[in-house]
Design a protein around this motif. Structure first.
Motif, PDB file in Angstrom:
ATOM      1  N   ASP A 826       1.009  -1.124  -0.024  1.00  0.00           N
ATOM      2  CA  ASP A 826       0.055  -0.081  -0.040  1.00  0.00           C
ATOM      3  C   ASP A 826       0.822   1.122   0.060  1.00  0.00           C
ATOM      4  O   ASP A 826       0.160   2.459   0.211  1.00  0.00           O
ATOM      5  N   GLN A 846      -4.217   4.179  -3.131  1.00  0.00           N
ATOM      6  CA  GLN A 846      -5.367   4.802  -3.512  1.00  0.00           C
ATOM      7  C   GLN A 846      -6.433   4.072  -2.208  1.00  0.00           C
ATOM      8  O   GLN A 846      -7.402   5.204  -1.568  1.00  0.00           O
ATOM      9  N   ARG A 847      -6.407   2.976  -1.895  1.00  0.00           N
ATOM     10  CA  ARG A 847      -7.079   2.562  -0.858  1.00  0.00           C
ATOM     11  C   ARG A 847      -6.961   3.095   0.599  1.00  0.00           C
ATOM     12  O   ARG A 847      -7.879   3.005   1.481  1.00  0.00           O
ATOM     13  N   MET A 848      -5.643   3.386   0.752  1.00  0.00           N
ATOM     14  CA  MET A 848      -5.495   3.863   2.026  1.00  0.00           C
ATOM     15  C   MET A 848      -5.695   5.215   2.264  1.00  0.00           C
ATOM     16  O   MET A 848      -5.868   5.775   3.298  1.00  0.00           O
ATOM     17  N   ILE A 850      -8.731   6.429   0.968  1.00  0.00           N
ATOM     18  CA  ILE A 850     -10.140   6.805   1.025  1.00  0.00           C
ATOM     19  C   ILE A 850     -10.274   7.262   2.568  1.00  0.00           C
ATOM     20  O   ILE A 850     -10.204   6.915   3.482  1.00  0.00           O
TER      21      ILE A 850
END
Lengths: 1101, 219
Positions: A826, A846-848, A850
């Motif tokens: 990540d 990207q997901r971290m 959010i």
């Protein structure tokens, strides 16, 4: 029957006026039609062996003659099409009279067929007449009998009429007299002939018919034919010899010796084998299949029928029915305890008085102690340790307890060998014995992985076997309850006093083992955790929970390392890794004591044995001394350990700690002086040790150092004294805390500090029932987004803990830093080229990023707290109490079922130990047992019924093994003349074990045959030594005449003799057609039977 | 067979709407797309970024196979190293595994062997495994060729698929194939041991136990 008015009535009346007899006949006829026996379908003679191995079918119909009920039974050999073809071919080739006739009726072929004489297993009519298709008329009621000649005649003629009317060619028999006499008269109506089946049965054999010559006379007289030249009679003979005395190899199953006290033989092994000889007797059938009457002579003075000359031998073994087999017996008796519904308390109250003498009151006190341990109770293990040194100590048990005194001591010693301090020679021996037992004594048999049990020779294995044996031999269920109670007490004792449980797989609960094992592993985890915790907090709590005297100490670091998650290094041996470093690092003062201590920790068993062998003769000393002695020896092993240096170092270290605990300052110089304060000294040593290794860890950049060792890594980094470190500080300062090791060569993003891997908490270990519960809770939240959110939150405790630890270890860190360590993927690094050249830039995935995602959220709430100051993820106290409660809440049937997996495992190993790969049946049975065992043990519902089935299979294997052993000892190769025949004999034993009747290859001349002859011979010799003269004379009158010269005949008198006489003769008149005639005769001790089938021409009479 | 299993696989009294229940597990390195894959299958949706899974999560999907309703309880696991101990505990209950790697990430492919070892260690012998190379839509970034994937699958004796949760390629096929393998195995062992059927019929315990396959199909 009163006729009313109708004309029809007269017809009915006409029918009903028929007699009972007529109605009976018509009924028989009707049934024959129903069965479609009316057409004369001709089958060829059955192929060889078909009678014994083929499929027989049977149909029954009820009918009555007046009020007497009969059953009509049709029995026939089910012919496969293929078989029929083959035999049809044979028929056309073989049968001489085939030319004369269009078709040979089945019954002719059967009567004359030589292939199926003496089938090993068939209906008696089939054996006597060789028939493959027949009908029997027999009283339906078992107690009824057709008595009196006229009745039999009446029935026979009825049958005759029915057969003739129906045109049925199948022979039909009427059973006369009581059923057990098996007396049949029969008839068969063929197109141009009929056959009369007659029978004689006598209790005593008339002397004139006691041989072939007499029987031939009967046969010839019966035919009454004067045809010239009379065709010779063909004769088939079979003699049966029985061997009951196995002189060479009497059955000698060694009974388990329960009195043997050395090595605890009584209760550490499941017994195996049969108590009685599973092989009862051997029947030898000597057959002369086809002789001409001219070729053979047997009369009252002479016999050609020497068994050793018989062309064909076959053997049948009579097995003892349900021989008492120890293993099966033990297992079933133990499992039977499942049916007891009483709770443990109810059973225990049966003791009346208390189990332990050193406590007061009844046993309920013991139970109370489970919840509130008292000082009195603590006496338990010290007493245990002195068992061996004081064997004469009065029993501590009340008289009611089934197991008392020495035996109890032995059992406890056996179960918990580590709690015994050996103090003299004999006990050392015992100790050694037990430790050899601990090593896998047999080559590890690969049981299916699915078998959920516990490691072989572990505590639970021992417990299961021990309880099973005690249940059988030492007082039944009360003994089981008593030892279980002791077991629970011991578990609690160990938890409260921080002793690890021996004989339990280290590490978190292994979900592949049985629940009980998992529970104990859990308890061990709790104990380990508690020890670690208390060691760390000792300075703070001020109440050192000193590990009491014990021959072992410390959780083995190698064990701990297994539970480390993020340390990919499979840490080898802690002491090995540290030792060279310790030597190099003079400044931090390596001391042999601590290193030795480390190695001490890594190998419990070594430590345990060490003092054992050294301490011979000194019984009164505390185990702490052993500990130190052991250190010395271990230190020596490690080599390069300067005693002076080590002592000096220890002094230094101790002085550092001295402020805290002055007692120790003087106590460490000399081992002899420390007697009093040993436990404390030992305690003190630990932080010292840790701080040292911690400093080592600090100096080893980025090296893989275990969590345990690195716990106090911060000490060396902050360069503070041991004292200030071990003092518990309540501060959230930015001083880094809880560092384990450097993380690669990464630096924090926002400051120029290097990144450290923090010491983290381990997620709580779980047993399968906990896991199940947990999963259920998670699943109950459903699949909605909210549910998922909640689930994640429930599981975030571990994440939070890790983040807090990370923050504590890396002051000034940000989430990006954490992610780089924790979830490297990540962290996305990109190479950017600008005017200043190439540089790498990283950012969160990207997901971290959010907004408001779990990770960010938790990061924000996380405070910098080192792992050891955090809320515990694993509440050892609570979990341990849960386990202990689980154990004590089991009632007897639960205990039995929970121990079953281990017992089954042990039993299977026993069976496999005795496995013989050459026996297919056995292999199958054992495989079946293993498969079944894996299913049963894996089933979430432990069901006693399924264990019963399993035990039955194991018993089956046991019986086969016992039979095999018995047969092998009987047919030993010692009896062989030639070595090369060994294989043949083995083959013979294997086939005989798996089949009912086995032909002996090579007959009396073959290797097996010669062994059998010898067996008979020796049995004869043995019996003749006690037989008096008269009897032996009588014997020699018989067919053993040829042995007159030798002192003892090789074979006993045959138990049974069977003769089949056959010929083709025109009957009843010389000008009649030549028709098959047959007479069967069997002569036994108290049964003489002649069964004749005589055909007569019904056209040319 | 069905009746024998009916009671076995029932989750609870309220949820009897199926004939079998299979518990499946998706495992693989972190950010190979496990959660996306599962969402694509269960909800037919795709988001470019799901929050990194913490611990384990699950979704349910009922499928039909030969007139039987098969309820799939699919557990999604966190791929981070740190979660290994937590997630491996759930292995023993699973009847099928979807072992996933990312075709654009060499490391995740290299870890497949490890994951396989983990399955061998922590699951029952008869759990079925399918190897899945995810993100096959990203051809430009691909570093693991299809051939290598196939080769590895053969070597490990697994079925192999390349999928894309984003483009919805092969997602359904993977699950269908896995269910098929499990069913086959199940009926196979039932055929070979008829006693199983009767003994299973006795089990009335509600599933959700950690060893459903231990108790039941023996496949």
């Amino acid at each position: 029957m009163a006729a009313d008015d109708d004309g029809d009535v007269f017809e009915i009346t006409d029918f009903t006026t028929a007699s009972e007899w007529e109605r009976f006949i018509s009924r028989v006829e009707e049934i024959l039609h129903e069965w479609k026996l009316i057409s004369c379908l001709c089958k060829g003679p059955a192929i060889k062996g078909a009678y014994a191995n083929g499929v027989w079918e049977e149909k029954t119909e009820e009918l009555s003659f007046a009020d007497f009920k009969f059953s009509l039974i049709h029995i026939w050999l089910k012919a496969k099409d293929e078989k029929r073809e083959k035999s049809a071919e044979k028929e056309s080739g073989d049968d001489e009279e085939n030319d004369d006739r269009e078709v040979t009726p089945t019954v002719y072929g059967d009567l004359m067929d030589m292939e199926n004489d003496f089938p090993s297993r068939a209906h008696c009519l089939c054996r006597w007449y060789g028939l493959q298709d027949f009908v029997i008329l027999t009283p339906a009621n078992n107690s009824d009998a057709v008595l009196g000649e006229s009745k039999i005649k009446l029935l026979l003629s009825s049958v005759n009429i029915a057969l003739t009317d129906a045109g049925c060619c199948v022979p039909m028999f009427v059973q006369a007299h009581q059923k057990w006499r098996r007396l049949y008269q029969g008839t068969c109506v063929l197109p141009s002939a009929n056959i009369e089946f007659g029978m004689v049965q006598l209790k005593r054999t008339p002397p004139q018919y006691n041989h072939l010559a007499g029987l031939l006379d009967v046969f010839k007289a019966k035919m009454g034919s004067v045809a010239d030249p009379r065709p010779p009679v063909s004769v088939a003979v079979r003699f049966l010899y029985e061997l009951c005395d196995w002189v060479n190899s009497p059955w000698s199953q060694p009974l388990p010796d329960f009195d043997d006290e050395v090595g605890c033989k009584g209760f550490d092994q499941l017994p195996f084998g049969a108590c009685e000889d599973p092989v009862c007797s051997l029947s030898l059938y000597c057959t002369w299949p086809c002789l001409s009457e001219d070729m053979i002579v047997e009369n009252h003075v002479y016999s050609d029928l020497d068994p050793l000359q018989a062309p064909h031998w076959s053997v049948r073994i009579q097995m003892t029915e349900d021989p008492l087999c120890l293993l099966g017996e033990y297992l079933s008796t133990f499992l039977a305890l499942c049916h007891r519904k009483e709770t443990l308390e109810q059973l225990l109250s049966g003791f009346g008085t208390e189990m332990r003498e050193d406590s007061t009151g009844d046993i309920s006190n013991a139970l109370q102690r489970l919840t509130e341990p008292t000082v009195g109770y603590n006496l338990h293990v010290p007493t245990l340790t002195s068992y061996v040194s004081q064997p004469q100590k009065p029993t501590r048990k009340s008289k009611d307890a089934p197991i008392q005194g020495e035996l109890l001591d032995q059992i406890l010693q056996f179960l918990f060998p580590d709690s015994v301090k050996p103090s003299d020679n004999s006990s050392t021996e015992t100790e050694e014995n037990t430790s050899t037992v601990q090593q896998p004594s047999h080559p590890v048999k690969e049981l299916p992985k699915q078998l959920k049990s516990a490691p072989v020779n572990g505590l639970l294995h021992k417990l299961a076997v021990c309880l099973c044996v005690l249940n059988q031999n030492n007082g039944g269920f009360m003994a089981v309850v008593q030892i279980w109670q002791e077991f629970i007490l011991e578990m609690r004792y160990r938890w409260e006093h921080n002793y690890l449980i021996e004989g339990i797989e280290p590490g978190p609960p292994n979900l592949g083992s049985c629940l009980l094992q998992q529970k104990l592993q859990m308890l061990n985890c709790c104990i380990e955790h508690k020890r670690k915790r208390e060691t760390l907090h000792k300075g703070y709590t001020g109440v050192p929970e000193s590990p009491p005297s014990s021959p072992y100490r410390g959780p083995s670091t190698s064990q701990l390392s297994r539970s480390l998650s993020h340390n990919e290094a499979e840490n080898v041996d802690q002491s090995d890794a540290l030792n060279p470093i310790a030597e190099n690092d003079q400044a931090s003062g390596s001391q042999s004591e601590s290193v030795a201590e480390n190695s001490n920790q890594t190998n419990d068993s070594k430590t345990k044995k060490g003092p054992g062998s050294q301490k011979i003769g000194s019984s009164g000393e505390s185990s702490d001394e052993e500990f130190f002695e052991c250190n010395d020896s271990d230190g020596d092993q490690l080599g390069e350990k300067d005693e002076d240096t080590s002592e000096r170092n220890q002094t230094e270290e101790s002085m550092l700690e001295g402020a805290e605990d002055t007692e120790n300052q003087s106590g460490d110089e000399n081992e002899a002086e420390i007697d009093e304060n040993q436990s404390e000294t030992e305690m003190e040593c630990e932080p010292v040790n840790i701080s040292q290794t911690g400093s080592l860890a600090g100096s080893m950049t980025g090296s893989e150092i275990q969590e345990m060792v690195g716990t106090d890594a911060r000490h060396s980094i902050s360069n503070t004294s041991v004292l200030s470190d071990s003092a518990y500080k309540d501060s959230f300062s930015h001083k880094p805390e809880g560092r384990l090791a450097l993380f690669q060569d990464l630096k924090l993003i926002n400051c120029d500090e290097r990144m450290y891997i923090p010491v983290t908490q381990e997620p709580a270990p779980m047993t399968e029932d906990m896991l199940e519960e947990h999963a259920e809770v998670l699943a109950k939240l459903g699949t909605s987004a909210e549910g998922a959110e909640l689930r994640a939150r429930m599981q975030s405790a571990c994440l939070l803990s890790d983040m807090e630890s990370f923050k504590a270890a890396n002051p000034g860190c940000v989430l990006e830093d954490f992610v780089r360590w924790y979830s490297p993927r990540d962290w996305i690094e990109e190479t950017i080229q600008d005017e200043n050249g190439v540089k790498t830039e990283g950012h969160l995935s990207q997901r971290m990023q959010i907004p408001g995602n779990m990770w960010v959220e938790v990061w924000q709430t996380a405070r910098p707290v080192p792992a050891r100051k955090q809320k515990r993820l694993f509440d050892d106290t609570k979990e341990a109490e849960k386990v202990l409660h689980f154990l004590s809440s089991l009632n007897l049937s639960d205990i039995v079922v929970h121990l079953m997996p281990m017992l089954i495992h042990a039993a299977l190993l026993k069976a496999m130990d005795n496995d013989d790969p050459s026996i297919n049946v056995l292999k199958q049975v054992i495989e079946q047992a293993c498969l079944k065992a894996s299913q049963v043990t894996r089933s979430p519902q432990q069901d006693a019924k399924r264990y019963e089935e399993l035990i039955r299979i194991i018993m089956q294997a046991e019986i086969i093994i016992a039979r095999n052993l018995s047969l092998r000892s009987k047919f030993t190769t010692d009896l062989l003349e030639r070595e090369d025949a060994q294989q043949e004999l083995e083959h013979f034993v294997v086939t005989i074990l798996q089949n009912s009747e086995v032909p002996v290859r090579g007959g009396p001349m073959g290797p097996a045959g010669s062994v059998i002859s010898k067996l008979f011979q020796s049995a004869q010799r043995a019996s003749y030594m006690i037989l008096d003269e008269e009897e032996s004379d009588e014997r020699m009158d018989d067919d053993e005449e040829s042995r007159l010269n030798s002192s003892v005949p090789n074979f006993p008198r045959p138990l049974a003799r069977e003769y089949i006489l056959r010929t083709f003769v025109p009957r009843p008149a010389p000008y009649s057609k030549q028709l098959p005639q047959r007479m069967f005769c069997s002569i036994e001790e108290d049964d003489f039977r002649i069964a004749g089938a005589f055909t007569s021409d019904s056209v040319f009479q | 067979m069905a009746s024998a299993n009916d009671s076995k696989w029932q989750k609870d009294a309220a949820d009897q709407n199926f004939d079998y229940m299979f518990k499946l597990l998706i495992i693989g390195n972190s950010s190979v797309g496990k959660t996306s894959f599962l969402f694509r299958y269960a909800d037919d949706s795709f988001t470019s970024a799901f929050v990194s899974t913490v611990g384990i999560d699950f979704k349910v999907k009922t499928v039909f196979r030969q007139d039987k309703r098969v309820k799939l309880q699919i557990w999604d696991t966190a791929g981070q190293e740190r979660y290994r101990t937590i997630t491996t505990a759930y292995y023993r209950g699973a009847m099928g595994f979807i072992l996933m790697y990312d075709v654009t990430n060499e490391e995740s492919f290299n870890a497949v062997q490890d994951w396989c070892t983990q399955i061998k260690t922590y699951s029952w012998d008869n759990a079925q495994v399918v190897l899945v190379g995810n993100k096959c839509d990203l051809e430009d970034e691909r570093v693991v060729s299809t051939e290598r994937g196939k080769q590895l699958a053969d070597q490990l004796g697994l079925e192999f698929f390349e999928t894309s949760a984003k483009e919805n390629i092969n997602v359904k096929a993977v699950f269908e194939r896995l269910v098929d393998i499990i069913c086959d195995k199940m009926s196979e062992s039932l055929d070979s041991d008829p006693t199983l059927v009767s003994s299973q019929a006795k089990g009335t315990r509600l599933t959700e136990n950690p060893n459903p396959q231990a108790s039941g199909c023996q496949c």
